[in-house]
Write an enzyme that holds these catalytic residues in place. Sequence first.
Site, mmCIF file in Angstrom:
data_model
loop_
_atom_site.group_PDB
_atom_site.id
_atom_site.type_symbol
_atom_site.label_atom_id
_atom_site.label_comp_id
_atom_site.label_asym_id
_atom_site.label_seq_id
_atom_site.Cartn_x
_atom_site.Cartn_y
_atom_site.Cartn_z
ATOM 1 N N ASP A 211 10.750 5.150 5.662
ATOM 2 C CA ASP A 211 10.646 3.758 6.092
ATOM 3 C C ASP A 211 11.855 3.431 6.959
ATOM 4 O OD1 ASP A 211 8.734 1.338 4.984
ATOM 5 O OD2 ASP A 211 10.656 0.579 5.725
ATOM 6 N N ASN B 180 0.806 -1.212 0.000
ATOM 7 C CA ASN B 180 0.000 0.000 0.000
ATOM 8 C C ASN B 180 0.843 1.269 0.000
ATOM 9 O OD1 ASN B 180 -2.427 -1.465 0.102
ATOM 10 N ND2 ASN B 180 -2.387 -1.545 2.344
ATOM 11 N N ARG C 139 4.509 -17.158 5.220
ATOM 12 C CA ARG C 139 5.689 -17.466 6.034
ATOM 13 C C ARG C 139 5.313 -18.027 7.394
ATOM 14 N NH1 ARG C 139 7.429 -12.681 3.390
ATOM 15 N NH2 ARG C 139 6.722 -11.350 5.098
ATOM 16 N N VAL D 295 9.373 4.219 13.360
ATOM 17 C CA VAL D 295 8.299 4.843 14.139
ATOM 18 C C VAL D 295 8.367 4.490 15.620
ATOM 19 C CG1 VAL D 295 6.760 4.956 12.150
ATOM 20 C CG2 VAL D 295 6.644 2.970 13.692
ATOM 21 N N ASN E 54 1.214 4.863 7.077
ATOM 22 C CA ASN E 54 0.904 3.606 6.418
ATOM 23 C C ASN E 54 1.551 2.403 7.111
ATOM 24 O OD1 ASN E 54 -0.077 2.165 3.834
ATOM 25 N ND2 ASN E 54 2.086 1.627 3.893
ATOM 26 N N TYR F 174 -3.886 -6.107 16.931
ATOM 27 C CA TYR F 174 -4.141 -5.474 15.641
ATOM 28 C C TYR F 174 -5.539 -4.878 15.623
ATOM 29 C CZ TYR F 174 -4.101 -4.861 10.549
ATOM 30 O OH TYR F 174 -4.147 -4.335 9.275
ATOM 31 N N PRO G 96 2.006 -7.749 0.189
ATOM 32 C CA PRO G 96 3.003 -8.587 0.868
ATOM 33 C C PRO G 96 2.721 -8.759 2.357
ATOM 34 C CG PRO G 96 4.098 -7.106 -0.651
ATOM 35 C CD PRO G 96 2.655 -6.691 -0.622
ATOM 36 N N MET G 97 2.315 -7.680 3.047
ATOM 37 C CA MET G 97 2.048 -7.801 4.477
ATOM 38 C C MET G 97 0.888 -8.752 4.744
ATOM 39 S SD MET G 97 0.715 -4.988 7.216
ATOM 40 C CE MET G 97 0.090 -5.563 8.804
#
Length: 263
Positions: free
Chosen positions: A42, A23, A203, A66, A92, A159, A195-196
């Site tokens: 990042d 994203n 994985r 962060v 993000n 989450y 991917p996330m």
Amino acid sequence: MRLQDRTAVIIGAGQSPGETLGNGRATAIRFAREGARVLCVDRDLASAQETARQAGQGATAFEADVLHEAQVQAAIAEALRLWGRLDILHYNVGLSLAGGDAPPTEITVEAFDRVTAVNLRGFVLAVKHALPVMRRQQAGVILSISSAAAVESYPYVTYKATKAAMIAFTEQVANQNAEYGIRCNTILPGLMDTPMAVDTRVRHTGRTRSEVAAERDAKVPLRRRMGTAWDVANAALFLASDEAGFITGVALPVDGGRLVQIG
């Protein structure tokens, strides 16, 4: 050129390893192509640099984690140093399984603290340092990526809790800063092929990517297919642009109708 001459800081502009686009990277590319000057932030500098390369149009990479307030503050300062303004802040960054998130009966203190720090505290700190700049300007847009998990059934406690808190914080910031011309909105992605969302599950579960993707596709009402990072990027572009100039305090689902189905 809906973001012509705007300055955007995208925190989480890199991406985790995987076969598809994330994203943050897609949004950086979309913003740059619409005329924005983009600071791609990042903790993985190489990934941020790759995003800036793909975005082109003068996009610049910056390394910041962060988890450290001083680094978040430095990213905001870098945008001001380069361009003298901060028109758009887009947060993000997100973490779930990769941070050790788990069901309520299995969550550890360490995992809870880490996921909370990345998902929620980092967002709060980014806003903390962006607001004084935007208030002086009497204008600005703050965006973030929450999740449909905030309002739907989701198995992992941290989450879900942090993404729900992001909605509440978005409403608070929108309400308290409307007088300054600052808008604040969040996006609720549903099941996305990023991917996330997909490769991280591959994985952690040992299943194939096609198996994980097929299971997720089947849950999406619209065409039985997950969304992509471009869907999220297009929503972010709209909310950042003047076309959304009368929209603030909103949590916008980008989910192929999944929340409607659940509701």
